[in-house]
Design a protein around this motif. Structure first.
Motif, mmCIF file in Angstrom:
data_model
loop_
_atom_site.group_PDB
_atom_site.id
_atom_site.type_symbol
_atom_site.label_atom_id
_atom_site.label_comp_id
_atom_site.label_asym_id
_atom_site.label_seq_id
_atom_site.Cartn_x
_atom_site.Cartn_y
_atom_site.Cartn_z
ATOM 1 N N HIS A 87 0.816 -1.231 0.000
ATOM 2 C CA HIS A 87 0.000 0.000 0.000
ATOM 3 C C HIS A 87 0.839 1.266 0.000
ATOM 4 C CE1 HIS A 87 -3.281 -2.707 0.753
ATOM 5 N NE2 HIS A 87 -2.703 -3.135 1.857
ATOM 6 N N VAL A 88 2.153 1.113 -0.139
ATOM 7 C CA VAL A 88 3.017 2.296 -0.087
ATOM 8 C C VAL A 88 2.568 3.303 -1.144
ATOM 9 C CG1 VAL A 88 4.806 1.422 -1.659
ATOM 10 C CG2 VAL A 88 5.436 3.029 0.150
ATOM 11 N N GLY A 89 2.574 4.569 -0.772
ATOM 12 C CA GLY A 89 2.163 5.599 -1.736
ATOM 13 C C GLY A 89 0.710 5.982 -1.558
ATOM 14 N N THR A 90 -0.141 5.047 -1.156
ATOM 15 C CA THR A 90 -1.557 5.377 -0.954
ATOM 16 C C THR A 90 -1.841 5.562 0.524
ATOM 17 O OG1 THR A 90 -2.012 3.811 -2.733
ATOM 18 C CG2 THR A 90 -3.911 4.682 -1.555
ATOM 19 N N CYS A 91 -1.303 4.647 1.338
ATOM 20 C CA CYS A 91 -1.657 4.627 2.749
ATOM 21 C C CYS A 91 -1.121 5.844 3.504
ATOM 22 C CB CYS A 91 -1.122 3.336 3.366
ATOM 23 S SG CYS A 91 -1.117 3.314 5.136
ATOM 24 N N GLY A 92 0.145 6.156 3.309
ATOM 25 C CA GLY A 92 0.699 7.329 3.995
ATOM 26 C C GLY A 92 1.097 7.040 5.429
ATOM 27 N N ALA A 166 -14.987 -1.565 3.636
ATOM 28 C CA ALA A 166 -13.524 -1.600 3.766
ATOM 29 C C ALA A 166 -13.152 -1.658 5.235
ATOM 30 C CB ALA A 166 -12.907 -0.353 3.131
ATOM 31 N N LEU A 167 -12.018 -2.291 5.494
ATOM 32 C CA LEU A 167 -11.456 -2.291 6.847
ATOM 33 C C LEU A 167 -9.972 -1.987 6.683
ATOM 34 C CD1 LEU A 167 -11.350 -2.810 9.872
ATOM 35 C CD2 LEU A 167 -11.248 -5.259 9.405
ATOM 36 N N GLY A 168 -9.572 -0.844 7.162
ATOM 37 C CA GLY A 168 -8.158 -0.475 6.981
ATOM 38 C C GLY A 168 -7.868 0.892 7.544
ATOM 39 N N LEU A 169 -7.268 1.731 6.712
ATOM 40 C CA LEU A 169 -6.831 3.045 7.182
ATOM 41 C C LEU A 169 -7.349 4.127 6.238
ATOM 42 C CD1 LEU A 169 -3.136 2.023 7.937
ATOM 43 C CD2 LEU A 169 -4.909 2.452 9.645
ATOM 44 N N HIS A 170 -7.550 5.322 6.780
ATOM 45 C CA HIS A 170 -7.976 6.430 5.933
ATOM 46 C C HIS A 170 -6.841 6.809 4.996
ATOM 47 C CE1 HIS A 170 -11.846 7.345 7.573
ATOM 48 N NE2 HIS A 170 -11.364 7.260 8.806
ATOM 49 N N VAL A 171 -7.205 7.147 3.774
ATOM 50 C CA VAL A 171 -6.216 7.653 2.825
ATOM 51 C C VAL A 171 -5.972 9.118 3.209
ATOM 52 C CG1 VAL A 171 -5.827 8.130 0.374
ATOM 53 C CG2 VAL A 171 -7.110 6.100 1.069
ATOM 54 N N PRO A 172 -4.690 9.542 3.301
ATOM 55 C CA PRO A 172 -4.455 10.924 3.723
ATOM 56 C C PRO A 172 -5.211 11.929 2.846
ATOM 57 C CG PRO A 172 -2.371 9.743 3.450
ATOM 58 C CD PRO A 172 -3.457 8.820 2.980
ATOM 59 N N TYR A 175 -10.854 11.839 3.787
ATOM 60 C CA TYR A 175 -11.330 11.290 5.034
ATOM 61 C C TYR A 175 -12.487 10.300 4.867
ATOM 62 C CZ TYR A 175 -13.012 10.639 9.620
ATOM 63 O OH TYR A 175 -13.411 10.026 10.770
ATOM 64 N N SER A 176 -13.314 10.515 3.820
ATOM 65 C CA SER A 176 -14.507 9.664 3.708
ATOM 66 C C SER A 176 -14.192 8.267 3.180
ATOM 67 C CB SER A 176 -15.521 10.341 2.798
ATOM 68 O OG SER A 176 -14.950 10.480 1.518
ATOM 69 N N LYS A 177 -12.963 8.066 2.668
ATOM 70 C CA LYS A 177 -12.653 6.755 2.070
ATOM 71 C C LYS A 177 -11.670 5.972 2.919
ATOM 72 C CE LYS A 177 -14.292 7.569 -2.321
ATOM 73 N NZ LYS A 177 -14.118 7.639 -3.723
ATOM 74 N N VAL A 178 -11.832 4.655 2.879
ATOM 75 C CA VAL A 178 -10.954 3.790 3.674
ATOM 76 C C VAL A 178 -10.234 2.827 2.732
ATOM 77 C CG1 VAL A 178 -10.907 2.009 5.469
ATOM 78 C CG2 VAL A 178 -12.427 3.978 5.720
ATOM 79 N N LEU A 179 -8.940 2.745 2.923
ATOM 80 C CA LEU A 179 -8.124 1.820 2.122
ATOM 81 C C LEU A 179 -8.160 0.453 2.810
ATOM 82 C CD1 LEU A 179 -5.866 1.417 -0.085
ATOM 83 C CD2 LEU A 179 -4.237 2.053 1.697
ATOM 84 N N ASP A 180 -8.605 -0.564 2.066
ATOM 85 C CA ASP A 180 -8.637 -1.924 2.612
ATOM 86 C C ASP A 180 -7.192 -2.379 2.812
ATOM 87 O OD1 ASP A 180 -10.791 -3.466 3.302
ATOM 88 O OD2 ASP A 180 -11.120 -4.282 1.297
ATOM 89 N N ILE A 181 -6.783 -2.593 4.036
ATOM 90 C CA ILE A 181 -5.385 -2.986 4.263
ATOM 91 C C ILE A 181 -5.291 -4.519 4.235
ATOM 92 C CG2 ILE A 181 -3.491 -2.993 5.964
ATOM 93 C CD1 ILE A 181 -3.779 -0.237 4.772
ATOM 94 N N GLN A 182 -4.502 -5.013 3.300
ATOM 95 C CA GLN A 182 -4.313 -6.465 3.177
ATOM 96 C C GLN A 182 -3.112 -6.893 4.001
ATOM 97 O OE1 GLN A 182 -6.670 -7.987 1.752
ATOM 98 N NE2 GLN A 182 -7.601 -6.194 0.803
ATOM 99 N N SER A 183 -2.125 -6.011 4.051
ATOM 100 C CA SER A 183 -0.925 -6.378 4.783
ATOM 101 C C SER A 183 -0.199 -5.093 5.166
ATOM 102 C CB SER A 183 -0.101 -7.291 3.869
ATOM 103 O OG SER A 183 1.210 -6.891 3.811
#
Ligand SMILES: C[S@@+](CC[C@H](N)C(=O)[O-])C[C@H]1O[C@@H](n2cnc3c(N)ncnc32)[C@H](O)[C@@H]1O
Length: 474
Positions: A87-92, A166-172, A175-183
């Motif tokens: 997720h590098v680059g998206t997750c922050g 989605a279950l993960g982290l907010h994209v910097p 705020y309204s969207k969540v990145l599904d974190i796989q790992s």
């Protein structure tokens, strides 16, 4: 005409929003962004590594530089490393992940040194090298994930992929969207499996994710916490309502699928604020707490009480604090004491430890931790430091004040009370050099000087830095 108006601006045209630019990264700025120049204009790009040539898309101006989104590394510099995380680059979450670890530590130390020198706080004192980790991955013993009903769609995903869960982290910045974190490369080993199981089961059980815009939906946060030295794992599910009929079967299935979970607690948080703290709690499996050992003591951790997120480095942090405390530490005030980690670890050197902390659950934990450790010279007061410090310190000479505030630093009104208490030594522990330097300037004006500065890397691959500042009267 004024003198300045005759000067010619030799810079080229200012890069416009949306345009693509190439830039050689010169340094890391104090917000952790790779900084360089385009046509003479400062541009800052998160995730860009010093020495590399990058292509970036121009975004809006932010804190003294034109912001850019990293698009491609055209020529990796000698400090550029491969990312470990998909997720590098998206997750922050860890924007330094592609930056050589030694380089990271040097940049962080450099910024701290600059700030302290600018504030004229250093005097004869050196800033010690940052105490880094031997293995700076998989270090987080706690992660807070968010459920959301708007999943962030990654570039290249097939059309029509399901996006309502989605279950993960907010994209910097989104705020309204969540990145599904796989790992995740920095959370504890085994956390990926629990995260995936929690997500799959939520879908199987048809549990809907929270909608941050309309404030409806059941599932809000999932916190995973591990006692790294005990192996115990806590799952804290935060929901908007209790809904035991739907939540309990999900919880039972999760524990069946992941038997390594030693306890599972539900927190119910009905208000709009996005905080993973329940107004009420229900224990759905196990004892409701886990344990961690640190500095030879056993600590009980509730779902929400503060505990350092990097156990390995917390041990080093405590060693570093210990080395600054004389063998007869006298009366120790542990301000912002959390579950008592610092104060209790100093109790054998102290005649008395008094901890002050606002979180009721942390105070409960601190008292239980003192009892479990057979420590009888420590007491803990629940309340705001601002409201309680004066009364606590009135008429008593504190030999040592440990001050470990949250990121915002000290309330300005706390400083005169602290100065009036006139401890023989203060140890200010900070996770935010900006607010620490601000507070240290006030303490210096009040008659204290820095005696030692020891940074400790508690958060590898991020621009955050923990630091222990020892202060003595001038
Ligand atoms: C950085 S943590 C330090 C915890 C502890 N010293 C440790 O090492 O585990 C800051 C702590 O301050 C507490 N806190 C925040 N604001 C406070 C306030 N105004 N008064 C008292 N405690 C506060 C938080 O609950 C948290 O436990």
């Amino acid at each position: 005409m004024g003198e300045n108006s005759t000067q010619i601006d030799e810079r080229g045209p200012r890069p416009v929003r949306g345009s693509q630019v190439e830039m050689r990264v010169e340094a890391i700025d104090d917000l952790g962004r790779g900084r360089g120049e385009v046509e003479g204009h400062p541009v800052a790009v998160r995730g860009a590594v010093p020495g590399s040539l990058v292509r970036a898309q121009i975004r809006r101006r932010h804190r003294g530089a034109i912001g850019g989104q990293l698009e491609e590394v055209l020529e990796p510099g000698p400090l550029q490393r491969e990312a470990r995380c998909p997720h590098v680059g998206t997750c922050g979450g860890c924007s330094f992940q592609t930056y050589d670890y030694t380089g990271q530590l040097e940049s962080l130390r450099g910024h701290l040194l600059e700030r302290l020198a600018e504030a004229d706080l250093l005097g004869e004192v050196e800033v010690e090298p940052v105490l880094g980790m031997e293995e700076p991955f998989g270090y987080r013993n706690k992660m807070d994930f968010t459920f959301g009903n708007r999943r962030w769609i990654e570039v290249g995903e097939p059309e029509g992929a399901r996006s309502d869960f989605a279950l993960g982290l907010h994209v910097p910045g989104v705020y309204s969207k969540v990145l599904d974190i796989q790992s995740c490369a920095i959370h504890f080993e085994g956390a990926d499996d629990i995260l995936s199981a929690a997500r799959e089961l939520a879908r199987e059980h048809d549990l809907e994710a929270w909608d941050t815009r309309r404030h409806v939906g059941l599932l809000r946060h999932l916190v995973l916490r591990k006692g790294v030295n005990t192996g115990e794992i806590l799952v804290y599910l935060v929901t908007s309502v209790e809904d035991a009929e739907r939540v309990d079967p999900w919880a039972a299935d999760l524990v069946r699928r992941c038997p390594q979970i030693t306890t599972l607690v539900q927190g119910i948080h009905s208000r709009a604020a996005a905080v993973a703290i329940g107004e009420e709690e229900r224990i759905l499996h196990g004892p409701g707490v886990i344990h961690e050992t640190l500095a030879g003591l056993t600590f009980t951790l509730s779902p929400t009480s503060f505990f350092q997120t990097n156990t390995t480095q917390a041990e080093r942090l405590l060693e570093c604090i210990h080395s600054e405390v004389p063998s007869s530490g006298g009366r120790v005030f542990d301000l912002y004491c959390g579950a008592g980690t610092i104060g209790l670890s100093l109790a054998s050197k102290a005649s008395e430890v008094v901890g002050l902390e606002s979180s009721p659950s942390a105070i409960r934990d601190a008292r239980a931790n003192a009892e479990a450790g057979g420590i009888h010279n420590a007491s803990f007061i629940e309340g705001d430091v601002l409201e309680n410090l004066e009364q606590c310190t009135r008429g008593v000479q504190g030999d040592l004040c440990i001050v470990d505030p949250p990121r915002a630093g000290l309330h300005p009104k706390v400083i005169p009370i602290l100065l009036a208490a006139a401890p023989a030594r203060m140890i200010y522990v900070s996770c935010n050099p900006v607010t620490a330097v601000r507070d240290l300037e006030h303490l210096a004006r009040g008659g204290y000087r820095l005696a030692r500065v020891q940074p400790v890397d508690l958060f590898p691959h991020t621009p955050h830095l923990e630091c222990v500042f020892t202060l003595v009267p001038r």
